[in-house]
Enzyme design. Structure first.
Site, PDB file in Angstrom:
ATOM      1  CE  LYS A 192      38.479  29.753  25.740  1.00 24.30           C
ATOM      2  NZ  LYS A 192      38.116  31.187  25.698  1.00 24.30           N
ATOM      3  CB  SER A 245      41.382  33.041  26.634  1.00 19.72           C
ATOM      4  OG  SER A 245      39.976  33.020  26.456  1.00 19.72           O
ATOM      5  CB  SER A 268      38.448  35.031  24.562  1.00 12.70           C
ATOM      6  OG  SER A 268      39.412  35.447  25.487  1.00 12.70           O
TER       7      SER A 268
HETATM    8  N1  GLN Z   1      42.111  39.224  26.908  1.00 20.27           N
HETATM    9  C1  GLN Z   1      40.995  39.403  27.767  1.00 20.27           C
HETATM   10  C2  GLN Z   1      41.344  38.973  29.166  1.00 20.27           C
HETATM   11  O1  GLN Z   1      42.436  38.616  29.386  1.00 20.27           O
HETATM   12  C3  GLN Z   1      39.792  38.677  27.237  1.00 20.27           C
HETATM   13  C4  GLN Z   1      39.634  37.278  27.700  1.00 20.27           C
HETATM   14  C5  GLN Z   1      38.336  36.662  27.286  1.00 20.27           C
HETATM   15  O2  GLN Z   1      37.584  37.220  26.498  1.00 20.27           O
HETATM   16  N2  GLN Z   1      38.046  35.519  27.871  1.00 20.27           N
HETATM   17  O3  GLN Z   1      40.544  38.996  30.040  1.00 20.27           O
END
Ligand code: GLN
Length: 487
Positions: free
Chosen positions: A78, A153, A177
């Protein structure tokens, strides 16, 4: 014999070690494959010379017989993990083309384990999002249905592993994420206990939540990667836990007879789509056949996890992202009258809409006069949610539930309504509040033939137990081996 791109981490490692396959051959095959499937948008950066050089070095070690366990197995990262060999952008225009002078612990540890890096993967900007549509470099498509999101994400990680472009990838999980894109793409992914994996060189979103972990096509593969990823790194990340290395594959296959699986009533209410619920019921029934038993538990503050998370993480993000000022590194506006305008222009040109929204929310909730009403209150609730979880673990060994209320949604479906994304995080945020380990395991399919993930949450440091429950399920079912059509 399965095609090269279908090999799991464990199978690839075995064949490489037996010299039935060379790291170079495998790397070449997968590089060509990622070119052929570039339309998915999964990769942000690849460099054939770098990858092939690593593969040749892996083959030399395999030939010499002193190779660590994952030598020659490909992996991709990532783009929140900084790397010296590839650019690192965190999906943001503000870091376009940025080259880090140092290597993150996550990428360094997998390299030490012998893995060959295939490149950097797309993600929501600074890991803020649930669909990968917040990336400055375009969306990622879900290989199961390319009109749908892969989740976020870590959307690039999920799409790449599901499309067989790479057997495993790294992800980061602040509020879901790793788990949610794993669920949307039919993968196995684990967010370890907060502090298990060093955050050194992982571009920060919300530091008191952020945690790195693997995404792969089986629990066994996650265990293999996690065994290399964990371990103290106190000089560089003071929150990394001082624990001896652990082999997470050791417990795999142990009986789950008598395991108490807590089913939070709040996770199975009205908001859960019936197709997801049906798939989860099927997976839970399989676990019961293996000797587990379901226990009714309560997590009464589940709904509050959404406002708490969306106060605390923007607060942390607003301070973490202040370092992107157009002066030290990252994008700088080409024209400005004075320092103030340099900051303003660089940041408003460099950051996307969602990141700006969170910086503004975060600055607001931390500001004098609002701090007590929002930030402090949210901190108190965070603690109460963590306490609820500890109470629950008095009655059960692991907690099970959905990862997301529905299957992957169509691209663009939430674009006019950021709140729709936030609300869909409801089931992943609870574990994040407490820094507990949690994972997503394939649990069958829902509407449109899209994958459904079962979330398993463990108590602190119980990754081995979670991985074993997932592994037992995978020994009894084949959901995790299904692949999207055309890949
Ligand atoms: N969907 C969550 C957010 O938008 C989680 C994102 C994450 O875990 N980096 O913050």
């Amino acid at each position: 014999m399965s095609a090269l791109h279908d090999l799991t981490v464990a199978e690839a490692a075995r064949r490489l070690r037996a010299r039935q396959l060379s790291a170079l051959e495998l790397a070449r095959h997968l590089l060509a494959r990622s070119q052929a499937h570039a339309g998915l948008g999964a990769f942000l950066a690849q460099d054939e010379d770098v990858t092939l050089a690593q593969a040749r070095a892996a083959d030399a070690r395999l030939a010499a017989g002193d190779a660590p366990p994952l030598t020659g197995v490909p992996v991709a990262h990532k783009d929140v993990f900084v790397t010296t060999d590839f650019p690192s952008t965190a999906g943001s225009r503000i870091l376009a083309g940025y080259r880090s002078p140092f290597e993150s612990t996550v990428t360094a540890r997998l390299a030490e384990a012998g893995m060959v890096c295939l490149g950097k993967l797309n993600c929501d900007e600074f890991a803020m999002g649930s669909s990968n549509e917040n990336s400055a470099f375009g969306p990622v498509r879900n290989p199961w249905d390319t009109t749908r999101v892969p989740g976020g994400s870590s959307g690039g990680s999920a799409a790449a592993v599901a499309a067989r472009l790479v057997p495993a990838a790294t992800g980061s999980d602040t509020g879901g994420s790793i788990r949610q894109p794993s669920s949307f793409c039919g993968l196995t992914g684990i967010k370890p206990t907060y502090g298990r994996v060093s955050r050194y060189g992982m571009i920060a979103y919300a530091s008191s939540f952020d945690q790195a972990g693997p995404m792969a096509r089986s629990a066994e593969d996650c265990a293999l990667l996690l065994s290399s990823l964990c371990g103290p790194d106190l000089d560089r990340d003071s929150t990394s836990l001082e624990l001896p290395p652990e082999d997470f594959t050791r417990q795999l296959g142990a009986s789950i007879e008598g395991l108490r699986i807590g089913i939070p009533r709040e996770f199975f209410g009205d908001g859960l789509a019936p197709d997801v619920r049906a798939a989860l019921d099927g997976a839970l029934a399989e676990l019961c056949k293996l000797g587990a038993r379901l226990v009714d538990i309560r997590l009464p503050r589940t709904e509050l996890s959404i406002p708490v998370y969306y106060i605390l993480t923007p607060a942390e993000a607003s301070t973490n992202l202040s370092r992107f000022d157009g002066v030290r590194y990252g994008h700088r506006a080409p024209e400005y009258a004075d320092l103030e305008e340099l900051y303003k222009k660089s940041r408003s040109q460099g950051f996307g809409e969602e990141v700006q929204r969170r910086i503004i929310i975060g600055t607001y909730v931390l500001s004098h006069g609002y701090y007590d009403a929002y930030y402090l209150q949210a901190q108190k609730l965070r603690r109460m949610i963590a306490d609820d979880l500890q109470r629950a673990f008095g009655e059960c060994d692991v907690i099970a539930g959905p990862v997301s209320p529905g299957v992957a949604w169509p691209l663009g479906a939430h674009s006019a309504d950021p709140l729709a994304d936030y609300l869909a995080d409801i089931y992943t945020l609870t574990a994040s509040m407490a820094g507990l380990p949690a994972m997503s395991v394939p649990a069958g399919f829902g509407a449109g033939g899209m994958p459904v993930g079962l979330q398993l949450i463990g108590n602190y440091l119980q990754e081995a137990r979670l991985l074993n429950v997932a592994h037992r399920l995978q020994q009894a079912t084949d959901w995790h081996t299904r692949k999207p059509q055309g890949y």
